[in-house]
Design a protein around this motif. Structure first.
Motif, PDB file in Angstrom:
ATOM      1  N   ARG A 189       0.953  -1.150   0.084  1.00  0.00           N
ATOM      2  CA  ARG A 189       0.082   0.045   0.143  1.00  0.00           C
ATOM      3  C   ARG A 189       0.722   1.312   0.109  1.00  0.00           C
ATOM      4  O   ARG A 189       0.744   2.245  -0.632  1.00  0.00           O
ATOM      5  N   LEU A 190       1.842   1.422   0.612  1.00  0.00           N
ATOM      6  CA  LEU A 190       2.690   2.579   0.812  1.00  0.00           C
ATOM      7  C   LEU A 190       3.490   2.682  -0.477  1.00  0.00           C
ATOM      8  O   LEU A 190       3.726   3.931  -0.934  1.00  0.00           O
ATOM      9  N   THR A 191       3.944   1.626  -0.913  1.00  0.00           N
ATOM     10  CA  THR A 191       4.961   1.737  -2.113  1.00  0.00           C
ATOM     11  C   THR A 191       4.134   1.782  -3.460  1.00  0.00           C
ATOM     12  O   THR A 191       4.789   1.832  -4.461  1.00  0.00           O
ATOM     13  N   GLY A 192       2.743   1.458  -3.590  1.00  0.00           N
ATOM     14  CA  GLY A 192       1.932   1.378  -4.734  1.00  0.00           C
ATOM     15  C   GLY A 192       2.349   0.176  -5.453  1.00  0.00           C
ATOM     16  O   GLY A 192       2.607   0.072  -6.842  1.00  0.00           O
ATOM     17  N   GLY A 336      11.748   6.032   1.067  1.00  0.00           N
ATOM     18  CA  GLY A 336      11.728   6.797  -0.209  1.00  0.00           C
ATOM     19  C   GLY A 336      10.364   6.832  -0.737  1.00  0.00           C
ATOM     20  O   GLY A 336       9.974   7.749  -1.745  1.00  0.00           O
ATOM     21  N   PHE A 337       9.409   6.228  -0.091  1.00  0.00           N
ATOM     22  CA  PHE A 337       7.962   5.913  -0.644  1.00  0.00           C
ATOM     23  C   PHE A 337       6.945   6.804   0.212  1.00  0.00           C
ATOM     24  O   PHE A 337       5.751   7.177  -0.181  1.00  0.00           O
ATOM     25  N   GLY A 338       7.365   7.388   1.274  1.00  0.00           N
ATOM     26  CA  GLY A 338       6.664   8.338   2.192  1.00  0.00           C
ATOM     27  C   GLY A 338       6.685   9.793   2.010  1.00  0.00           C
ATOM     28  O   GLY A 338       7.673  10.370   1.115  1.00  0.00           O
ATOM     29  N   SER A 339       6.446  10.613   2.882  1.00  0.00           N
ATOM     30  CA  SER A 339       6.548  11.943   2.779  1.00  0.00           C
ATOM     31  C   SER A 339       7.924  12.328   3.003  1.00  0.00           C
ATOM     32  O   SER A 339       8.455  11.418   4.176  1.00  0.00           O
ATOM     33  N   TYR A 387       4.792   4.879   7.816  1.00  0.00           N
ATOM     34  CA  TYR A 387       3.443   4.060   7.437  1.00  0.00           C
ATOM     35  C   TYR A 387       2.305   4.753   8.223  1.00  0.00           C
ATOM     36  O   TYR A 387       1.067   4.766   7.593  1.00  0.00           O
ATOM     37  N   ALA A 388       2.349   5.297   9.164  1.00  0.00           N
ATOM     38  CA  ALA A 388       1.290   6.072   9.899  1.00  0.00           C
ATOM     39  C   ALA A 388       0.741   7.379   9.126  1.00  0.00           C
ATOM     40  O   ALA A 388      -0.466   7.564   8.762  1.00  0.00           O
ATOM     41  N   ASP A 389       1.673   8.114   8.499  1.00  0.00           N
ATOM     42  CA  ASP A 389       1.193   9.284   7.730  1.00  0.00           C
ATOM     43  C   ASP A 389       0.719   8.935   6.594  1.00  0.00           C
ATOM     44  O   ASP A 389      -0.238   9.455   6.228  1.00  0.00           O
ATOM     45  N   LYS A 390       1.073   7.639   5.884  1.00  0.00           N
ATOM     46  CA  LYS A 390       0.282   7.072   4.768  1.00  0.00           C
ATOM     47  C   LYS A 390      -1.057   6.631   5.105  1.00  0.00           C
ATOM     48  O   LYS A 390      -2.177   6.854   4.311  1.00  0.00           O
TER      49      LYS A 390
END
Length: 483
Positions: A189-192, A336-339, A387-390
């Motif tokens: 989910r995080l990385t698409g 690299g995949f989050g904010s 992960y929480a921000d996502k």
């Protein structure tokens, strides 16, 4: 048998315990299975290996920059305590095993090989076990095998025998396979659909954060979309934000410590001590703080290099050798995949939670005083914030990373007391080894070998429960997140 043992020892020491070459080997095998041209195979091997080396250089630099400050704090305030850090924990566990259980000095290394074999077997039998992930972060496996070895030997006297090493290997392999399997949906989910899972020190935490974050905030109100005053917009730049944050945190600490302590070479035995003959102390503070930002930037570059190659190459391994499997890699691969600001926010609020809890330990005169280590406060809490921000935006990132910091210190003290490690100066410290593994430790202590069996059964049951709850069974094997 001696030849086979020598081969296994060589593989363990030169490949399995050297994650850069292990990742490079996986890329090489994966591209070969995909029948890529020889030059592409070689190029992939080089980029993956060098990328992981870059990550290691950056991670090592972060730790090396922080440890002198830790040593100075211990010296200035005469703090005798356990440091929650996997490297300190590795030394403490090995030292205690050597002193108390000399017949099991090599237990962790042998258990590592057994555990890796168990992980492969569980993935090969994925239709039965429901396990989809292969834990490939070799240096983390070394740290965890040492801590688990101490837990089993110290808390379960019935396993201080010929079966003990095998028992340690089995439970290591179960933990690596099952905990990394728990991160598949959250990471996809995080990385698409990045095609990898996490094999590090906070897999249980990532699973929990993915489930709970959405209840604490709105994903639309994430750190990227956070409306900042105009002058704060510069902090959307990772380099500026990291350098400023480190200057505030470590600048304050270094000012309190003073130039005399930081110039004392008997105290500052690693890293760069302050040299008053060559540099102004305030410039030394700025340089030290900015060095953290440099290593963080380097880390991100290394991650991009090896994750790209590994993800592509693992398609060959997945389709030919372990169909439907995911590589479980270092948690830094997720950053690299989050904010860009999630990593820094997690570090900051996790550190605040740790420091407040340390003060409370002192105020209430807890018999075990914990000193924060860089690895847990950075890698655990940064991952939790990403992960929480996502899933729940900035509110979830702030709340959960702060809670993580509190738990790291409070439960770290309990772990040190349980394993009687205060005299050895350290404990593993990462969140998985302070929440679920603390509970496992108490089960071992209370029930002995029965507690060990119960924990193994729990590990085997977790992927079965995950699969049973999946609405689309085929999507489960593909790692697709199902709400």
């Amino acid at each position: 048998m001696e030849i086979l043992k020598n081969i296994l020892d060589w593989f363990s020491q030169n490949i399995l315990q050297n994650p850069a070459f292990f990742v490079g080997l996986l890329v090489l095998v994966g591209y070969a299975l995909l029948k890529k041209p020889g030059h592409d195979i070689f190029a992939g091997f080089v980029k993956a290996t060098v990328g992981y080396m870059i990550l290691n250089v950056a991670a090592g630099g972060l730790v090396t920059t922080f440890r002198p400050i830790l040593a100075a704090l211990n010296f200035k305030f005469n703090i005798g305590a356990a440091v929650i850090d996997p490297y300190f924990g590795l030394t403490a566990a090995n030292t205690k095993i050597q002193e108390m259980f000399p017949d099991f000095v090599g237990a962790a290394t042998t258990a590592l090989l057994i555990g890796f074999g168990i992980n492969i077997l569980l993935v090969a039998l994925r239709k039965i076990t429901k396990v989809r992930t292969l834990f490939i972060t070799g240096h983390i496996m070394v740290q965890q095998a040492a801590t688990i070895s101490l837990m089993v030997l110290f808390l379960i006297p019935q396993l201080r025998n010929g079966f003990g090493v095998t028992a340690i290997g089995i439970i290591c392999g179960l933990y690596w396979a099952v905990s990394s399997n728990m991160t598949v949906e959250a990471t996809q989910r995080l990385t698409g659909g990045g095609g990898f899972a996490i094999g590090h020190q906070q897999q249980f935490a990532i699973w929990f954060v993915d489930k709970i974050a959405g209840k604490l905030g709105k994903k639309e109100e994430n750190l990227d979309n956070l409306k900042l005053p105009k002058f704060l917009s510069i902090f959307h730049d990772t380099v500026v934000a990291s350098a400023t944050l480190m200057l505030i945190f470590f600048g304050t600490i270094l000012l309190v410590l003073g130039p005399e302590v930081m110039a004392n070479k008997e105290v500052i035995t690693s890293g760069t001590p302050f040299n008053p003959a060559k540099q102004d102390f305030y410039m030394y503070i700025i340089q030290t703080a900015f060095t953290f930002s440099v290593y963080l930037f380097i880390l991100m570059q290394g991650v991009r290099m090896f994750v790209t190659e590994l993800t592509n190459a693992f398609q060959g391994i997945s389709s030919k050798l372990l169909p439907g499997s995911f590589p479980a890699v270092d948690v830094a691969a997720s950053y690299g995949f989050g904010s860009p600001n999630a990593v820094l926010s997690g570090f900051a609020f996790g550190l605040i939670g740790q420091l407040i809890t340390i003060v409370l330990l002192i105020v209430f005169k807890n018999p075990v005083l914990i000193i924060t280590g860089f690895v847990p406060v950075f890698f655990d809490n940064a991952a939790i914030a990403v992960y929480a921000d996502k899933r729940g935006g900035w509110k979830a990132a702030v709340i959960l990373s702060f809670i993580s910091g509190v738990l790291q210190v409070a439960l770290g003290a309990a772990c040190v007391a349980l394993l009687d490690l205060a005299a050895y100066g350290g404990y593993h410290g990462n969140i998985d080894f302070e929440v679920p593994w603390l509970g496992f430790g108490y089960l071992f202590q209370a029930l002995g070998i029965i507690g060990y069996i119960l924990v193994c059964v729990l590990f085997l049951a977790i992927p079965q429960i995950q699969f049973a709850r999946a609405k689309d069974k085929e999507a489960y094997y593909r790692g697709e997140a199902q709400e």
